[in-house]
Write a protein that holds these residues in place. Sequence first.
Motif, PDB file in Angstrom:
ATOM      1  N   GLU A   4     -59.589 -48.777 -59.281  1.00 46.14           N
ATOM      2  CA  GLU A   4     -58.804 -48.954 -59.752  1.00 46.14           C
ATOM      3  C   GLU A   4     -57.982 -49.732 -60.839  1.00 46.14           C
ATOM      4  OE1 GLU A   4     -54.748 -48.053 -59.693  1.00 46.14           O
ATOM      5  OE2 GLU A   4     -55.594 -50.496 -59.692  1.00 46.14           O
ATOM      6  N   THR A   7     -56.223 -53.222 -60.821  1.00 42.47           N
ATOM      7  CA  THR A   7     -56.687 -54.497 -59.418  1.00 42.47           C
ATOM      8  C   THR A   7     -56.880 -55.603 -60.017  1.00 42.47           C
ATOM      9  OG1 THR A   7     -56.567 -53.213 -57.676  1.00 42.47           O
ATOM     10  CG2 THR A   7     -57.731 -55.557 -57.470  1.00 42.47           C
ATOM     11  N   ASP A  62     -50.279 -56.535 -57.913  1.00 38.74           N
ATOM     12  CA  ASP A  62     -51.710 -56.037 -57.378  1.00 38.74           C
ATOM     13  C   ASP A  62     -52.364 -56.594 -56.061  1.00 38.74           C
ATOM     14  OD1 ASP A  62     -52.443 -58.201 -58.568  1.00 38.74           O
ATOM     15  OD2 ASP A  62     -53.993 -57.676 -59.440  1.00 38.74           O
ATOM     16  N   HIS A  68     -56.333 -52.757 -48.709  1.00 41.10           N
ATOM     17  CA  HIS A  68     -57.043 -51.402 -48.476  1.00 41.10           C
ATOM     18  C   HIS A  68     -56.955 -51.586 -46.789  1.00 41.10           C
ATOM     19  CE1 HIS A  68     -57.141 -50.171 -52.464  1.00 41.10           C
ATOM     20  NE2 HIS A  68     -57.753 -50.993 -52.772  1.00 41.10           N
TER      21      HIS A  68
END
Length: 73
Positions: A4, A7, A62, A68
């Motif tokens: 990503e 991040t 971030d 997640h």
Amino acid sequence: MAWEDRTAFETIQERTGWSEADVIRLMRHALQPRSFRMWRKRMKGRTTKHRAMRSPNMKFDDRLVANHRRANC
């Protein structure tokens, strides 16, 4: 998290304990050579991957996005 773009490496280190060099080593091992080269090209000079390079006007956090974990697994 490393794939990503937004991040930061600092966030990855806070969550996993892995340094930027560790993440690069992992990505080199886990990705196909072409995919790794594309990832490195994207990451090189990317201001969002390093908190210190980010503009103070950037409202993106971030640390919140990088979570997640699923609540109801």
